[in-house]
Design an enzyme around this catalytic site. Structure first.
Site, PDB file in Angstrom:
ATOM      1  N   TYR A   1       4.688  -8.053  -1.193  1.00 36.74           N
ATOM      2  CA  TYR A   1       5.628  -8.782  -2.046  1.00 36.74           C
ATOM      3  C   TYR A   1       5.381 -10.286  -2.037  1.00 36.74           C
ATOM      4  CZ  TYR A   1       8.694  -4.800  -3.024  1.00 36.74           C
ATOM      5  OH  TYR A   1       9.208  -3.622  -3.480  1.00 36.74           O
TER       6      TYR A   1
ATOM      7  N   LYS B   1       1.373   2.563   8.492  1.00 35.01           N
ATOM      8  CA  LYS B   1       0.212   3.401   8.165  1.00 35.01           C
ATOM      9  C   LYS B   1      -0.945   2.825   8.983  1.00 35.01           C
ATOM     10  CE  LYS B   1      -1.895   6.545   5.631  1.00 35.01           C
ATOM     11  NZ  LYS B   1      -1.609   7.994   5.664  1.00 35.01           N
TER      12      LYS B   1
ATOM     13  N   ASP C   1       3.688   8.321   5.356  1.00 32.19           N
ATOM     14  CA  ASP C   1       3.631   9.565   4.567  1.00 32.19           C
ATOM     15  C   ASP C   1       4.372  10.690   5.295  1.00 32.19           C
ATOM     16  OD1 ASP C   1       1.606   9.381   6.471  1.00 32.19           O
ATOM     17  OD2 ASP C   1       0.051  10.312   5.238  1.00 32.19           O
TER      18      ASP C   1
ATOM     19  N   ASP D   1      10.744  -0.474   0.747  1.00 35.56           N
ATOM     20  CA  ASP D   1      11.244  -0.275  -0.616  1.00 35.56           C
ATOM     21  C   ASP D   1      11.202   1.204  -0.974  1.00 35.56           C
ATOM     22  OD1 ASP D   1      12.037  -0.972  -3.278  1.00 35.56           O
ATOM     23  OD2 ASP D   1       9.962  -0.597  -3.887  1.00 35.56           O
TER      24      ASP D   1
ATOM     25  N   ASP E   1      14.546   4.329  -1.167  1.00 33.79           N
ATOM     26  CA  ASP E   1      14.949   5.127  -2.340  1.00 33.79           C
ATOM     27  C   ASP E   1      15.027   6.600  -1.941  1.00 33.79           C
ATOM     28  OD1 ASP E   1      15.199   2.983  -4.068  1.00 33.79           O
ATOM     29  OD2 ASP E   1      13.875   3.815  -5.607  1.00 33.79           O
TER      30      ASP E   1
HETATM   31  C1  IPM Z   1      14.983  -3.122  -4.342  1.00 34.06           C
HETATM   32  C2  IPM Z   1      14.349  -3.247  -5.691  1.00 34.06           C
HETATM   33  C3  IPM Z   1      13.537  -4.538  -5.722  1.00 34.06           C
HETATM   34  C4  IPM Z   1      12.453  -4.435  -4.693  1.00 34.06           C
HETATM   35  C5  IPM Z   1      12.930  -4.913  -7.079  1.00 34.06           C
HETATM   36  C6  IPM Z   1      13.928  -4.815  -8.188  1.00 34.06           C
HETATM   37  C7  IPM Z   1      12.311  -6.277  -7.014  1.00 34.06           C
HETATM   38  O1  IPM Z   1      13.559  -2.150  -5.989  1.00 34.06           O
HETATM   39  O2  IPM Z   1      15.803  -3.979  -3.982  1.00 34.06           O
HETATM   40  O3  IPM Z   1      14.672  -2.174  -3.615  1.00 34.06           O
HETATM   41  O4  IPM Z   1      11.352  -3.924  -4.965  1.00 34.06           O
HETATM   42  O5  IPM Z   1      12.693  -4.872  -3.581  1.00 34.06           O
HETATM   43 MN    MN Z   2      13.633  -0.608  -4.456  1.00 26.88          MN
END
Ligand code: IPM
Ligand code: MN
Length: 339
Positions: A130, A181, A214, A238, A242
């Site tokens: 990032y 990793k 993974d 990130d 999710d």
């Molecule tokens: C998150 C989002 C952000 C990230 C994006 C929108 C920049 O996906 O906060 O997880 O990748 O960190």
């Molecule tokens: Mn995200």
């Protein structure tokens, strides 16, 4: 009791409506906020061409905390160039305010794949892929080259790892898992693993483990109970958060705190979900993630008992098997009433 200065970035789509419910619940918890609205996001960009003017960043710096709903244009819209808001607003805030820890707690809800999971991911929030290292050579020619490096500094990794150990040390299970990793990313992985090994000497009561990223995806689905605190780099964090959100009950419940643990500036609190323009204004958005994020904000501001009450009220509400047709505002009311 003090009044806290909180900058609000409602943003786009469902952002403003979930932030409104979070504020309703904070008020019901008896914490007094002096809020200032900041008009930022896709909508503002389309109207004015501004993403984050320096003067606005300066004002945000003087807040005690920032609460953000969601920013972004509708899916498929070309009104904002790709990455403009991500890099220009969200990441710029993380970098400029030195929000080096992204803390994302996951506690399962009834009906989730993992209703009993209870773990926290500590994602490094200012480095890795990032950081923006890289570029193009011979762009738009048949011989073009694109590189996107991963920046890992000892300073950046160590401060994040120390935060994760301290957090784990205060939890019942006192267990920390490094996710990386290291078998392929042998430079960055080596730095992370050595840092964890060295910092662990200062936290003798915390047990530690290592999982490849993974394999972590398998474990998060098959046995998330193995995790207590996970520490990982920016991109892995990130992705796995999710997945963790989906496993713990859905992204509508996932909260996050972008923390400046040194308190050289305000920290920023936001739900993990996006702007969901398709349901904006219909009353069908779930404010739970924003309310949980506001609880993380209260904790950071030093209002631990109010934070605990809010988190508890959200959990109680969710476990009460509420009518799935409840509107955004009715969910906020129901949680506020429990306080
Ligand atoms: C998150 C989002 C952000 C990230 C994006 C929108 C920049 O996906 O906060 O997880 O990748 O960190
Ligand atoms: Mn995200």
């Amino acid at each position: 009791m003090s009044t806290y200065k909180v900058g609000l970035i409602g943003g786009d789509g469902i952002g403003p409506e979930v932030v409104a419910e979070a504020l309703k619940v904070v008020e019901a918890a008896g914490v007094s906020l002096a809020t200032t609205d900041y008009d930022l996001g896709a909508d503002r960009y389309v109207r004015t061409g501004d993403i984050l003017p320096d003067a606005v960043l300066g004002e945000l710096r003087s807040q005690d905390a920032i609460l953000l709903g969601a920013v972004g244009p509708p899916v498929g819209s070309t009104s904002v160039p790709p990455g403009a808001l991500e890099r220009g607003l969200l990441l710029r805030l993380r970098f400029e305010l030195d929000l080096y820890v992204n803390l994302r707690p996951f506690t399962g809800v009834p009906g989730a794949l993992a209703p009993d999971c209870d773990f926290v991911v500590i994602r490094e929030n200012t480095e890795g892929t990032y950081a923006g290292e890289g570029g193009f050579l011979r762009r738009s020619t048949p011989f073009e080259v694109a590189t996107q490096g991963s920046v890992n500094t000892r300073h950046g990794v160590e401060r994040c790892v120390r935060f994760a150990f301290a957090l784990a040390g205060g939890r019942a299970r006192r267990h920390l898992t490094l996710v990386h990793k290291t078998n392929v990313l042998t430079f960055a992985g080596d730095l992370w693993q050595r840092t964890v090994d060295e910092v662990s000497i200062d936290y003798p009561t915390v047990t530690r483990d290592y999982n490849h990223v993974d394999a972590t995806c398998i474990y998060l689905v098959e046995n998330p109970a193995r995790y207590d605190v996970i520490v990982t780099d920016n991109l892995f964090g990130d992705i796995i958060t999710d997945l963790a959100g989906a496993v713990a009950g859905g992204i509508g419940y996932a909260a996050s705190a972008n923390l400046n643990p040194d308190r050289t500036g305000p920290s920023l609190f936001e739900p993990v979900h996006g702007a969901a323009h398709d349901i904006a204004g219909t009353g069908r958005s779930n404010p739970a993630a924003a309310i949980r994020s506001a609880a993380l904000m209260l904790e950071h501001l030093g209002e631990a008992s109010a934070a605990e009450k809010v988190t508890h009220a959200v959990t109680e509400f969710i476990t009460s098997k509420p009518d799935p047709a409840l509107s955004t505002a009715a969910i906020g009311d129901a949680i506020a009433e429990r306080l």
